[in-house]
Design a protein around this motif. Structure first.
Motif, short mmCIF file in Angstrom:
data_model
loop_
_atom_site.label_atom_id
_atom_site.label_comp_id
_atom_site.label_asym_id
_atom_site.label_seq_id
_atom_site.Cartn_x
_atom_site.Cartn_y
_atom_site.Cartn_z
N UNK A 137 0.85 -1.18 0.00
CA UNK A 137 0.00 0.00 0.00
C UNK A 137 0.89 1.23 0.00
N UNK A 138 0.72 2.09 -1.01
CA UNK A 138 1.46 3.34 -1.10
C UNK A 138 0.46 4.49 -1.21
N UNK A 139 0.29 5.23 -0.12
CA UNK A 139 -0.59 6.39 -0.13
C UNK A 139 0.27 7.65 -0.11
N UNK A 140 -0.06 8.60 -0.96
CA UNK A 140 0.69 9.85 -1.06
C UNK A 140 -0.27 11.02 -0.86
N UNK A 141 -0.17 11.66 0.29
CA UNK A 141 -1.06 12.78 0.59
C UNK A 141 -2.50 12.37 0.77
N UNK A 142 -2.74 11.15 1.26
CA UNK A 142 -4.10 10.64 1.39
C UNK A 142 -4.84 11.16 2.61
N UNK A 176 -0.68 -7.69 8.95
CA UNK A 176 0.67 -7.68 9.52
C UNK A 176 1.71 -8.15 8.49
N UNK A 177 1.26 -8.55 7.29
CA UNK A 177 2.17 -9.00 6.24
C UNK A 177 2.37 -7.95 5.15
N UNK A 178 1.61 -6.89 5.19
CA UNK A 178 1.60 -5.91 4.11
C UNK A 178 2.72 -4.88 4.27
N UNK A 179 3.27 -4.47 3.14
CA UNK A 179 4.20 -3.34 3.10
C UNK A 179 3.39 -2.06 2.99
N UNK A 180 3.35 -1.26 4.05
CA UNK A 180 2.49 -0.08 4.12
C UNK A 180 3.36 1.17 4.20
N UNK A 181 3.15 2.11 3.28
CA UNK A 181 3.84 3.40 3.32
C UNK A 181 2.81 4.51 3.23
N UNK A 182 2.83 5.40 4.22
CA UNK A 182 1.97 6.57 4.24
C UNK A 182 2.84 7.79 3.98
N UNK A 183 2.73 8.35 2.79
CA UNK A 183 3.54 9.49 2.43
C UNK A 183 2.81 10.81 2.68
N UNK A 184 3.47 11.72 3.38
CA UNK A 184 2.92 13.05 3.62
C UNK A 184 4.09 14.02 3.71
N UNK A 193 -4.38 13.51 8.84
CA UNK A 193 -5.02 12.23 8.54
C UNK A 193 -4.00 11.10 8.55
N UNK A 194 -2.80 11.39 8.06
CA UNK A 194 -1.74 10.38 8.05
C UNK A 194 -1.22 10.11 9.45
N UNK A 195 -1.12 11.14 10.28
CA UNK A 195 -0.70 10.95 11.66
C UNK A 195 -1.72 10.10 12.41
N UNK A 196 -3.01 10.35 12.17
CA UNK A 196 -4.06 9.58 12.84
C UNK A 196 -4.02 8.11 12.41
N UNK A 197 -3.88 7.86 11.11
CA UNK A 197 -3.84 6.48 10.64
C UNK A 197 -2.59 5.77 11.15
N UNK A 198 -1.47 6.46 11.17
CA UNK A 198 -0.24 5.88 11.71
C UNK A 198 -0.41 5.50 13.17
#
Length: 235
Positions: A137-142, A176-184, A193-198
């Motif tokens: 999962x790659x989210x950028x500014x989500x 727990x197996x997923x590669x997750x990146x939250x880009x902001x 929103x990214x801080x909350x999800x993190x």
């Protein structure tokens, strides 16, 4: 770089879906446009060109479907229950039509999902609802709280398409197996929103990277930098 246009009639939506596909092999990446963006938006704004090397090398095959924001969350002319119901149909289209198509074409057992701005919501929601289908999962500014579009109304379709609501209760092992990146970034209007999800992911001990970049804004230049970086993490 190979580019193909596809159009098909979705039985889940009872509407036609348009899509551009880039590449001929590699890990399948479902890449969503920003708010009300068309299937060609990520190409027109240079996001595809920013990762041309990965496509040309056969490392990824990128699928850019249209979204239906204008008849779902952004349609103020219908009741919020109908917005949510239509979005649930869109999610079924992704799950039952597009993701299997991409996995079959590439011979890969999972997909990656990615998107900028509201496309980051589409990517994250699909990943967290169906983690057994998603490797990256790659989210950028989500932004990830859909209640801003529901006028105070709430039902099961809203709950199950609002990651900040259902994710804390999910115990699907694949999370727990997923590669997750939250880009902001420091000046991203969606940073909170990214801080909350993190924070939610941290509370569940789900490994992820909260990538906060200095001085960047909520705009395409930093998303292009992020996307090429994030694709390099696909193994």
């Amino acid at each position: 770089m190979k580019e193909q246009y596809h159009r098909w009639h979705s039985p889940n939506l009872n509407l036609d879906v348009e899509m551009l596909v880039f590449g001929d092999r590699g890990y399948p990446v479902l890449l969503f446009p920003t708010t009300k963006g068309a299937y060609y938006q990520n190409k027109d704004h240079g996001l595809i060109d920013s990762v041309r090397w990965f496509i040309d090398e056969g490392l990824v095959k990128i699928y850019c479907p249209s979204t239906f924001d204008d008849i779902t969350w952004y349609d103020k002319g219908i009741h919020p229950a109908d917005r949510a119901r239509r979005y649930a149909w869109y999610n079924k289209m992704l799950l039952e039509e597009l993701a299997p198509w991409a996995m079959h074409e590439t011979g890969v057992g999972k997909v990656a999902v990615a998107g900028c701005s509201f496309g980051g919501y589409h990517a994250a929601n699909f990943a967290f609802k169906h983690p057994e289908k998603v490797g990256h999962l790659f989210s950028m500014g989500g932004a990830f709280d859909i209640r801003m579009f529901t006028d105070g109304y709430y039902d099961d379709n809203i709950f199950y398409n609002n990651p900040v609501d259902y994710l804390p209760r999910s115990d699907n092992w694949a999370l727990w197996q997923m590669n997750i990146i939250l880009g902001t970034s420091d000046w991203d209007i969606c940073k909170e929103y990214n801080l909350t999800l993190s924070h939610i992911l941290n509370n569940k001990n789900i490994n992820h990277w909260l990538d906060i970049r200095p001085d960047g804004k909520h705009d395409w230049p930093i998303w292009k930098e992020m996307f090429s970086h994030y694709l390099s993490t696909i193994k």
